[in-house]
Scaffold this motif. Structure first.
Motif, PDB file in Angstrom:
ATOM      1  N   LEU A 143      -8.498  -2.037 -13.892  1.00  0.00           N
ATOM      2  CA  LEU A 143      -8.410  -1.825 -12.645  1.00  0.00           C
ATOM      3  C   LEU A 143      -8.267  -0.188 -11.769  1.00  0.00           C
ATOM      4  O   LEU A 143      -8.060   0.741 -12.364  1.00  0.00           O
ATOM      5  CB  LEU A 143      -6.693  -2.492 -11.710  1.00  0.00           C
ATOM      6  N   THR A 144      -8.633   0.085 -10.590  1.00  0.00           N
ATOM      7  CA  THR A 144      -8.663   1.129 -10.017  1.00  0.00           C
ATOM      8  C   THR A 144      -7.713   1.613  -9.865  1.00  0.00           C
ATOM      9  O   THR A 144      -6.902   1.049  -9.812  1.00  0.00           O
ATOM     10  CB  THR A 144      -9.935   0.990  -8.336  1.00  0.00           C
ATOM     11  N   ILE A 145      -7.885   3.208  -9.551  1.00  0.00           N
ATOM     12  CA  ILE A 145      -6.105   3.998  -9.735  1.00  0.00           C
ATOM     13  C   ILE A 145      -6.009   3.286  -8.391  1.00  0.00           C
ATOM     14  O   ILE A 145      -3.953   2.986  -8.303  1.00  0.00           O
ATOM     15  CB  ILE A 145      -6.575   5.167  -9.376  1.00  0.00           C
ATOM     16  N   SER A 146      -6.674   2.769  -7.462  1.00  0.00           N
ATOM     17  CA  SER A 146      -5.719   2.547  -5.749  1.00  0.00           C
ATOM     18  C   SER A 146      -5.682   1.151  -5.964  1.00  0.00           C
ATOM     19  O   SER A 146      -4.692   0.627  -5.724  1.00  0.00           O
ATOM     20  CB  SER A 146      -6.456   3.020  -5.245  1.00  0.00           C
ATOM     21  N   GLU A 147      -6.182   0.636  -6.743  1.00  0.00           N
ATOM     22  CA  GLU A 147      -5.747  -0.848  -6.605  1.00  0.00           C
ATOM     23  C   GLU A 147      -4.218  -1.005  -7.432  1.00  0.00           C
ATOM     24  O   GLU A 147      -3.249  -1.716  -6.908  1.00  0.00           O
ATOM     25  CB  GLU A 147      -6.774  -1.909  -7.822  1.00  0.00           C
TER      26      GLU A 147
END
Length: 180
Positions: A143-147
């Motif tokens: 997952l991305t950091i924002s996710e």
């Protein structure tokens, strides 16, 4: 045959070769039956628009699976069907191991990858709870950091700090050959 016809044949052959595999993987990722075709179609569209049609089979298959995983997550989130996975259960890691089966072609590579995955899984299960959470979300689920920030309801600085500490911990445990 024209260049356009050659490209269409190549697109059709890639679709024919991988659509069954992608459907099976999407099912293991719990994509609802009503959404399977859409998720697989979106995966191929994203691949055809952004990546080379002349890559090796292994590279094509790996990228298609990576795109499919993201599209599946998007579908589940959009429809509110996303299952929460306990970090104490090994099911999430087993599903990731299942995906590795579709990418690796050499049996020796499969055995080595499985051993590495088991070692990483064991080490992650012994980590502090917040690091374990980051290891699963960032390194395994990608997952991305924002996710992750949205999912855990934490600020970006806290997330990046936890990822850094988790990466340092994994490097200490797994040695210099581990690339996180």
């Amino acid at each position: 045959m024209s260049i356009h016809e050659d490209e269409n044949l190549l697109l059709q052959s890639i679709y024919g070769e991988y659509q069954g595999l992608l459907r099976r993987i999407a099912k293991t990722l719990h994509v609802p039956d009503m959404e399977l075709d859409d998720v697989v179609q979106e995966t191929f569209i994203a691949y055809f628009e952004n990546y080379s049609l002349t890559w090796t089979d292994t590279r094509k298959k790996g990228m298609l699976i990576k795109i499919l995983k993201r599209k599946s997550i998007d579908c589940l989130r959009k429809n509110g069907h996303y299952e929460k996975v306990s970090l104490n259960e090994k099911d999430a890691v087993n599903e990731i191991g299942l995906l590795a089966n579709y990418i690796i072609t050499d049996p020796l590579d499969f055995i080595l990858e499985e051993e590495a995955l088991l070692k990483i899984t064991e080490e992650i299960s012994n980590m502090r709870e917040e690091w374990k959470e980051m290891a699963v979300l960032y390194f395994l689920k990608q997952l991305t950091i924002s996710e992750i920030c949205e999912l855990l309801e934490i600020p970006g600085t806290v997330c990046r700090s936890r990822i850094y500490r988790t990466r340092v911990c994994l490097k200490k445990i797994l040695g210099p050959n581990f690339d996180a």
